[in-house]
Design an enzyme around this catalytic site. Structure first.
Site, PDB file in Angstrom:
ATOM      1  N   CYS A 292     -12.159 -14.408   7.155  1.00 27.99           N
ATOM      2  CA  CYS A 292     -11.775 -13.270   5.332  1.00 27.99           C
ATOM      3  C   CYS A 292     -12.458 -13.632   4.515  1.00 27.99           C
ATOM      4  O   CYS A 292     -12.084 -13.358   3.570  1.00 27.99           O
ATOM      5  CB  CYS A 292      -9.607 -13.907   5.435  1.00 27.99           C
TER       6      CYS A 292
ATOM      7  N   ARG B 164      -9.053  -7.255  -0.326  1.00 27.67           N
ATOM      8  CA  ARG B 164      -8.586  -6.318   0.483  1.00 27.67           C
ATOM      9  C   ARG B 164      -7.654  -7.112   1.360  1.00 27.67           C
ATOM     10  O   ARG B 164      -6.610  -6.672   2.447  1.00 27.67           O
ATOM     11  CB  ARG B 164      -9.604  -6.472   1.866  1.00 27.67           C
TER      12      ARG B 164
END
Length: 348
Positions: free
Chosen positions: A196, A237
């Protein structure tokens, strides 16, 4: 991937991983499957040896060694298919990992047949691995990346009026967003893992930029630009997925039906899957194409390995320099491709 229970002060809240987009080459959660971990290290190690041989002028041995590295690299991606299909339930990533082995094997075949230009692409993959694998394997670096990304994502959530707090996730890092399951729509939450952080996408551009032959001073700006843009978009995101999952932004009946009937996922996981697997991953492709365009305008030498990528995919030779109207100048800058003159120049 299946829901993972995690105990909080509010009770038991299922959690999802805010995993990476489809374009992250080495950030594929290699820590989850030992075989994949080994294959990744072997492939990158062989790529590095081939790169050294090329620099020393041993081009033929470098070609054969790089060809073997491509096959191992393809096997690495093949081992990731069950992870993306059964756990992540990502159609895009599953298709990409399935396609990786034949494409990598074809790259190896082309090298054996004498396509020396692929040594540049092989060198780029070597640098990508050198950028990514230390971050994945050095504990202090990995901890800093994950927890810093989690803190920055939480700050982004606070800007939008949400402050769940951060607690220890199932991966042992302070990376889990502590939403109260009794207050949210789905009762779910997410936590940050290594992929991530955006380091995989950064490694792609870092590897391409490091591999090409160009003055260092011209590599600095495109590298900084690509890393900065990836960092910002990755943060957006993470915030998007981290809020969509607990607050059920995509729990509409039609989407729930698709996710439960065709993907076999629980209904309360619909928002996460739609936000992560479909919206975020699709936009990741668009974003990386845009970043690539910016980089090649600043460093057109990057077009050379990209032309080889297109050849592997299509079997057709492309001249991207001509197509984009960009060429390298003798002084190391770039200029628009010249057009033939239609007549004598008139002074104005």
């Amino acid at each position: 991937m299946p829901a993972l229970p995690a105990t909080t002060a509010a009770g038991t809240t299922p959690v999802d991983l805010v995993t990476t987009g489809p374009t992250t080459i080495l950030a594929a959660g290699i820590d989850s499957i030992p075989l994949s971990d080994s294959l990744a290290w072997i492939a990158i190690g062989v790529f590095v040896v081939a790169m050294v041989l090329e620099w020393r002028g041993a081009v033929d041995p470098a070609r054969y060694l790089a060809a073997g590295a491509w096959v191992v690299f393809g096997l690495f991606w093949l081992t990731m298919v069950p992870h993306y299909y059964l756990e992540v339930k990502s159609p895009i990533q599953t298709l990409l990992t399935l396609a990786a082995l034949p494409l990598c094997a074809y790259a190896g075949y082309l090298l054996v047949q004498g396509r020396e230009s692929l040594l540049l692409l092989s060198r780029a993959v070597a640098f990508m691995g050198l950028f990514y694998l230390p971050a994945e394997t050095i504990p202090v670096v990995k901890t800093w990346l994950i927890e810093t990304t989690a803190a920055q994502t939480h700050f982004g959530m606070e800007l939008l009026g949400h402050s769940p707090g951060i607690e220890e996730g199932l991966n042992g890092y302070q990376s889990r967003f502590a939403f109260d399951s009794d207050e949210t729509v789905t009762g779910r939450t997410t936590y940050i893992i290594m992929s991530c952080t955006g380091i995989g996408s950064m490694a792609i551009f870092g590897g391409l930029i490091a591999a090409v032959d160009a003055p260092l001073r011209r590599k600095v700006v495109p590298f900084a630009l690509s890393v900065g843009v990836i960092w910002f978009l990755n943060l957006v995101r993470n915030v998007f997925i981290g809020l969509a999952s607990p607050w059920g932004w995509f729990q509409q009946d039609a989407l729930v039906y698709v996710v439960t009937e065709f993907m076999g996922a629980p209904a309360d996981r619909t928002s996460y899957i739609v936000a992560h697997n479909f919206i975020a991953q699709s936009l990741s492709i668009v974003a990386l194409l845009g970043i690539t365009y910016l980089v090649v305008r600043l460093l057109p030498e990057v077009l050379e390995p990209l032309e080889d990528v297109l050849y592997i995919l299509t079997g057709t030779e492309y001249d991207l320099t001509d197509a984009l109207g960009t060429e390298a100048r003798a002084d190391g800058g770039t200029t628009a491709a010249s057009e033939p003159s239609s007549g004598p120049e008139t002074e104005r």
